[in-house]
Design a protein around this motif. Sequence first.
Motif, PDB file in Angstrom:
ATOM      1  N   ASP A 144       2.768  -2.660 -14.574  1.00  0.00           N
ATOM      2  CA  ASP A 144       1.688  -2.275 -13.681  1.00  0.00           C
ATOM      3  C   ASP A 144       2.077  -2.469 -12.223  1.00  0.00           C
ATOM      4  O   ASP A 144       2.786  -3.419 -11.865  1.00  0.00           O
ATOM      5  N   ASN A 145       1.593  -1.571 -11.393  1.00  0.00           N
ATOM      6  CA  ASN A 145       1.731  -1.690  -9.950  1.00  0.00           C
ATOM      7  C   ASN A 145       0.772  -2.765  -9.442  1.00  0.00           C
ATOM      8  O   ASN A 145      -0.359  -2.876  -9.923  1.00  0.00           O
ATOM      9  N   GLU A 146       1.209  -3.567  -8.488  1.00  0.00           N
ATOM     10  CA  GLU A 146       0.313  -4.573  -7.892  1.00  0.00           C
ATOM     11  C   GLU A 146      -0.881  -3.921  -7.220  1.00  0.00           C
ATOM     12  O   GLU A 146      -1.938  -4.528  -7.079  1.00  0.00           O
ATOM     13  N   ASP A 147      -0.720  -2.674  -6.746  1.00  0.00           N
ATOM     14  CA  ASP A 147      -1.788  -1.964  -6.038  1.00  0.00           C
ATOM     15  C   ASP A 147      -2.313  -2.784  -4.870  1.00  0.00           C
ATOM     16  O   ASP A 147      -3.524  -2.948  -4.689  1.00  0.00           O
ATOM     17  N   GLU A 148      -1.401  -3.312  -4.094  1.00  0.00           N
ATOM     18  CA  GLU A 148      -1.776  -4.151  -2.962  1.00  0.00           C
ATOM     19  C   GLU A 148      -1.091  -3.684  -1.676  1.00  0.00           C
ATOM     20  O   GLU A 148      -0.189  -2.842  -1.698  1.00  0.00           O
ATOM     21  N   ASP A 149      -1.527  -4.261  -0.556  1.00  0.00           N
ATOM     22  CA  ASP A 149      -0.912  -3.969   0.739  1.00  0.00           C
ATOM     23  C   ASP A 149       0.458  -4.624   0.850  1.00  0.00           C
ATOM     24  O   ASP A 149       1.292  -4.188   1.637  1.00  0.00           O
ATOM     25  N   VAL A 150       0.671  -5.681   0.067  1.00  0.00           N
ATOM     26  CA  VAL A 150       1.899  -6.472   0.157  1.00  0.00           C
ATOM     27  C   VAL A 150       2.355  -6.838  -1.252  1.00  0.00           C
ATOM     28  O   VAL A 150       1.629  -6.653  -2.225  1.00  0.00           O
TER      29      VAL A 150
END
Length: 301
Positions: A22-28
């Motif tokens: 899964d992608n962290e789906d975060e800014d960082v």
Amino acid sequence: MKIQDIGERKVIEKIWSFIGRDNEDEDVHFLPLGERYILLAIDTINENFHFERWWDPELIGRFLVDINLSDIAAKNGAPREFMASFSLPGDVDQDWIISLVKGINEEGSKYGVTFQGGDLKESGKISLTGLAIGEVEMGKEFRRSGAKPGDFVYVTSPIGRVERGIVNYYNSSGDYRWILDIKPRFDALEIMRKYRVTSCIDNSDGLYKSLGLISKLSNVGISIENDVSVDARDEAERELFFSLGGDYELIFTSPDRISEFPLVGRVTEGSGVFDTNGRAVNTLGYDHFSPNISNIKKRGK
């Protein structure tokens, strides 16, 4: 299929599907280290897409720092160091590079950030990549997920000042400096930390898209109840400003009533983002592989 046909989001999904997690789906990226997270934020700007070579290189350098530090701010982090990679054509003047570095170094210093150099390569066009490194205590970080039904939605400043500058510039009636005149909202964090923040994202790609990400990752709906735009001449332009982004204000949710920031709306049960008129909105926002600038030219006149 060409990436311009599927868009940025689908490209990201396909990359992570190939990797198999899964992608962290975060800014960082949150890198655990003891009781803290090391925050790694990376962003690239390219000649003829995000800036022009004749623009003031010192301002371009400041902008490169600010867009990366904004991601650190959106996670409630403290910035520490900055690195950069420059890809340059051989005909770029050395004074241009020195001015660029001057902007990077001085802008970082404003936030206690040390510039630690990076990499230099040849290229057909100028491409600049920044890496911001920060930290935050575990449990005190802000994430895009976490919004709860009943939360209020806030933005750290009304939306439209930079958006207006972008529209004017691409219609040959404005100064490019408006596009570069942004700042990471570390000052707003001092107020936000007094309250319970359940989710947060910076407004790089538009209010609609930002709220769409919070909605998706938090499994909630969001209702926009107030017009938090400034200087929009009509409803169509307000929607353009909300789609465009680029001001890097912080958009966040909290169960607390907060008077210091404009109130955007409320978090609800369900899914999706709904505008002031109750209509579901397109949360695509700014997409790096779609012809957004052409749309700006058409809609921003």
